[in-house]
Enzyme design. Sequence first.
Site, PDB file in Angstrom:
ATOM      1  N   GLY A  53       0.806  -1.228   0.000  1.00  0.00           N
ATOM      2  CA  GLY A  53       0.000   0.000   0.000  1.00  0.00           C
ATOM      3  C   GLY A  53       0.834   1.271   0.000  1.00  0.00           C
ATOM      4  O   GLY A  53       0.335   2.341  -0.307  1.00  0.00           O
ATOM      5  N   LYS A  92       3.363   1.705   2.787  1.00  0.00           N
ATOM      6  CA  LYS A  92       3.756   1.954   4.181  1.00  0.00           C
ATOM      7  C   LYS A  92       5.236   2.321   4.303  1.00  0.00           C
ATOM      8  O   LYS A  92       5.606   3.301   4.952  1.00  0.00           O
ATOM      9  CB  LYS A  92       3.497   0.706   5.049  1.00  0.00           C
ATOM     10  CG  LYS A  92       2.056   0.256   5.119  1.00  0.00           C
ATOM     11  CD  LYS A  92       1.885  -0.956   6.005  1.00  0.00           C
ATOM     12  CE  LYS A  92       2.569  -2.211   5.516  1.00  0.00           C
ATOM     13  NZ  LYS A  92       2.040  -2.711   4.234  1.00  0.00           N
ATOM     14  N   ASP A 114       8.139  -6.159   9.671  1.00  0.00           N
ATOM     15  CA  ASP A 114       8.694  -7.221   8.822  1.00  0.00           C
ATOM     16  C   ASP A 114      10.002  -7.790   9.377  1.00  0.00           C
ATOM     17  O   ASP A 114      10.388  -8.904   9.018  1.00  0.00           O
ATOM     18  CB  ASP A 114       8.935  -6.707   7.397  1.00  0.00           C
ATOM     19  CG  ASP A 114       7.645  -6.632   6.580  1.00  0.00           C
ATOM     20  OD1 ASP A 114       6.574  -6.939   7.132  1.00  0.00           O
ATOM     21  OD2 ASP A 114       7.712  -6.254   5.404  1.00  0.00           O
ATOM     22  N   ARG A 131       0.264  -4.484  -7.833  1.00  0.00           N
ATOM     23  CA  ARG A 131       1.528  -4.108  -7.185  1.00  0.00           C
ATOM     24  C   ARG A 131       2.255  -5.326  -6.627  1.00  0.00           C
ATOM     25  O   ARG A 131       3.471  -5.444  -6.741  1.00  0.00           O
ATOM     26  CB  ARG A 131       1.268  -3.104  -6.056  1.00  0.00           C
ATOM     27  CG  ARG A 131       0.821  -1.738  -6.529  1.00  0.00           C
ATOM     28  CD  ARG A 131       0.733  -0.780  -5.346  1.00  0.00           C
ATOM     29  NE  ARG A 131       0.051   0.454  -5.683  1.00  0.00           N
ATOM     30  CZ  ARG A 131      -0.155   1.444  -4.819  1.00  0.00           C
ATOM     31  NH1 ARG A 131       0.270   1.333  -3.566  1.00  0.00           N
ATOM     32  NH2 ARG A 131      -0.793   2.545  -5.184  1.00  0.00           N
ATOM     33  N   ARG A 175       6.391  -7.160  -7.295  1.00  0.00           N
ATOM     34  CA  ARG A 175       7.413  -7.126  -6.243  1.00  0.00           C
ATOM     35  C   ARG A 175       8.229  -8.410  -6.218  1.00  0.00           C
ATOM     36  O   ARG A 175       7.703  -9.494  -6.454  1.00  0.00           O
ATOM     37  CB  ARG A 175       6.744  -6.950  -4.863  1.00  0.00           C
ATOM     38  CG  ARG A 175       6.320  -5.554  -4.534  1.00  0.00           C
ATOM     39  CD  ARG A 175       7.443  -4.692  -3.968  1.00  0.00           C
ATOM     40  NE  ARG A 175       7.877  -5.103  -2.656  1.00  0.00           N
ATOM     41  CZ  ARG A 175       7.306  -4.746  -1.518  1.00  0.00           C
ATOM     42  NH1 ARG A 175       6.247  -3.960  -1.528  1.00  0.00           N
ATOM     43  NH2 ARG A 175       7.788  -5.153  -0.362  1.00  0.00           N
ATOM     44  N   TYR A 232      10.066 -10.869  -3.809  1.00  0.00           N
ATOM     45  CA  TYR A 232      10.184 -11.233  -2.393  1.00  0.00           C
ATOM     46  C   TYR A 232      11.289 -12.255  -2.190  1.00  0.00           C
ATOM     47  O   TYR A 232      11.574 -13.060  -3.080  1.00  0.00           O
ATOM     48  CB  TYR A 232       8.857 -11.801  -1.868  1.00  0.00           C
ATOM     49  CG  TYR A 232       7.784 -10.758  -1.704  1.00  0.00           C
ATOM     50  CD1 TYR A 232       7.744  -9.967  -0.569  1.00  0.00           C
ATOM     51  CD2 TYR A 232       6.822 -10.558  -2.685  1.00  0.00           C
ATOM     52  CE1 TYR A 232       6.761  -9.001  -0.406  1.00  0.00           C
ATOM     53  CE2 TYR A 232       5.835  -9.590  -2.544  1.00  0.00           C
ATOM     54  CZ  TYR A 232       5.815  -8.822  -1.390  1.00  0.00           C
ATOM     55  OH  TYR A 232       4.846  -7.863  -1.245  1.00  0.00           O
TER      56      TYR A 232
END
Length: 201
Positions: free
Chosen positions: A13, A15, A35, A136, A140, A142
Amino acid sequence: MKYIIGIGGVTNGGKTTLTNKLIKTLPNCCVVHQDDFFKKPDQIEVGEDGFRQWDVITALDMEAMTNTVKGWIENPVKFARSHGVSLAPASNVDNPDEQIHILIVEGFLLYNYPPLWDAFNKCYYITIPYEECKRRRSTRQYTVPDPPGLFDGHVWPMYLRHRGEMETSGLNIGYLDGLKSKEEVYNQVYEDIQNNLLNRL
């Protein structure tokens, strides 16, 4: 004066982007990233949905995270120094207790762990719609790549469940539109924080 800001919200979002912009402009500002408290992959359960349960509170060592926040509360100066955060000289204020110290706590499940609730002076929550979130997330990279179907089968359902829980928590949460430009979101939050700090001085 100590001031703790929560920045929660949906995955991807914005953050971390918002947090990183605030760190650069707020005085004596430290950050705790949720995280950083994920358990090791072999400690993450596989749920009934067939996926490893990364998007639930038990995937995180929340006790360690809470202790980290408490460490900041007990001594923000020591915390800042141990985390390489440069502080404004205390000589700028007559009374060292009046010096502002800010902690940003950032993460996707901030408001689903009651022991943390009392710590926050201000809570923000970034939202984006399903389609944009999925778009989105798919772009990404990861450390542990998303297996096929994870978003629809686990990530989004868990987000909806946790958001529902959060909304019954009674916390005073300011919602932010993650579709707005990064600059707009930042400006909205920065101005709000400045007004809150002025009211507390």
